[in-house]
Motif scaffolding. Structure first.
Motif, PDB file in Angstrom:
ATOM      1  N   VAL A  98      88.879 -74.809  38.658  1.00  0.00           N
ATOM      2  CA  VAL A  98      88.906 -73.705  39.615  1.00  0.00           C
ATOM      3  C   VAL A  98      90.226 -72.982  39.423  1.00  0.00           C
ATOM      4  CG1 VAL A  98      88.916 -73.051  42.061  1.00  0.00           C
ATOM      5  CG2 VAL A  98      87.443 -74.920  41.271  1.00  0.00           C
ATOM      6  N   VAL A  99      90.120 -71.657  39.311  1.00  0.00           N
ATOM      7  CA  VAL A  99      91.285 -70.809  39.114  1.00  0.00           C
ATOM      8  C   VAL A  99      91.286 -69.754  40.204  1.00  0.00           C
ATOM      9  CG1 VAL A  99      92.397 -69.177  37.536  1.00  0.00           C
ATOM     10  CG2 VAL A  99      91.237 -71.185  36.627  1.00  0.00           C
ATOM     11  N   ASN A 100      92.459 -69.497  40.763  1.00  0.00           N
ATOM     12  CA  ASN A 100      92.619 -68.424  41.730  1.00  0.00           C
ATOM     13  C   ASN A 100      93.265 -67.256  41.001  1.00  0.00           C
ATOM     14  OD1 ASN A 100      94.038 -66.689  43.647  1.00  0.00           O
ATOM     15  ND2 ASN A 100      93.365 -68.153  45.180  1.00  0.00           N
ATOM     16  N   LEU A 101      92.512 -66.157  40.855  1.00  0.00           N
ATOM     17  CA  LEU A 101      93.044 -64.934  40.248  1.00  0.00           C
ATOM     18  C   LEU A 101      93.181 -63.890  41.343  1.00  0.00           C
ATOM     19  CD1 LEU A 101      91.048 -64.546  36.898  1.00  0.00           C
ATOM     20  CD2 LEU A 101      93.328 -65.492  37.259  1.00  0.00           C
ATOM     21  N   ALA A 102      94.421 -63.609  41.709  1.00  0.00           N
ATOM     22  CA  ALA A 102      94.710 -62.589  42.723  1.00  0.00           C
ATOM     23  C   ALA A 102      93.877 -62.782  43.985  1.00  0.00           C
ATOM     24  CB  ALA A 102      94.503 -61.191  42.135  1.00  0.00           C
ATOM     25  N   GLY A 103      93.750 -64.027  44.425  1.00  0.00           N
ATOM     26  CA  GLY A 103      93.031 -64.335  45.654  1.00  0.00           C
ATOM     27  C   GLY A 103      91.550 -64.622  45.488  1.00  0.00           C
ATOM     28  N   GLN A 104      91.016 -64.454  44.291  1.00  0.00           N
ATOM     29  CA  GLN A 104      89.594 -64.691  44.024  1.00  0.00           C
ATOM     30  C   GLN A 104      89.427 -65.998  43.253  1.00  0.00           C
ATOM     31  OE1 GLN A 104      86.833 -62.725  44.876  1.00  0.00           O
ATOM     32  NE2 GLN A 104      85.648 -64.410  44.061  1.00  0.00           N
ATOM     33  N   HIS A 105      88.631 -66.910  43.775  1.00  0.00           N
ATOM     34  CA  HIS A 105      88.375 -68.155  43.068  1.00  0.00           C
ATOM     35  C   HIS A 105      87.277 -67.964  42.023  1.00  0.00           C
ATOM     36  CE1 HIS A 105      90.741 -70.125  46.184  1.00  0.00           C
ATOM     37  NE2 HIS A 105      90.786 -71.167  45.374  1.00  0.00           N
TER      38      HIS A 105
END
Length: 131
Positions: free
Chosen positions: A52-59
């Motif tokens: 799981v990666v959080n990119l600018a608040g989006q998982h």
């Protein structure tokens, strides 16, 4: 209903490379968690079984598929990024295009002040917009 929708990206051995690249592009992004295949498989040992990666608040979820599929990413679905400045969109367009394919070059269009559509080096499609 309490359904939750998360973007799921399936790679063929390059999930970790993609995750590490993407977190460098967006401030306040990070790899939240990663589980790897072990020696027992079914995927290549050490490759990404689930992340799981959080990119600018989006998982987003990432995997390296243990099964070879006859398909990969398609531009028919893309990650849409609303940028806040001309500098931001120019930097993202340049970095995402490196080793990838520019489908619509960064330019003004009737629907946007600045816009680009790019498939990055991993085949993931990105639409970048400066409203």
């Amino acid at each position: 209903m309490t359904a939750r929708i998360t973007t799921f990206l399936m790679f063929d051995g390059r999930a970790e490379e993609a995750m590490n690249f993407y977190v460098t592009l967006f401030p306040d992004s990070k790899i939240v968690g990663i589980t790897r295949y072990g020696a027992e498989g079914p995927g290549a040992e050490g490759s990404v079984m689930h992340a799981v990666v959080n990119l600018a608040g989006q998982h987003l979820m990432f995997i390296d598929s243990a099964v070879k599929h006859p398909f990969t990413f398609t531009p028919a679905i893309s990650l849409y990024v609303t940028c806040s400045s001309g500098t931001e969109i120019a930097i993202l367009a340049e970095k995402l295009a490196d080793g990838g394919e520019v489908m619509m070059p960064l330019d003004a269009y009737p629907f946007s002040r600045k816009f680009a559509w790019i498939a990055d080096r991993f085949g993931v499609s990105w639409q970048l917009n400066l409203p």
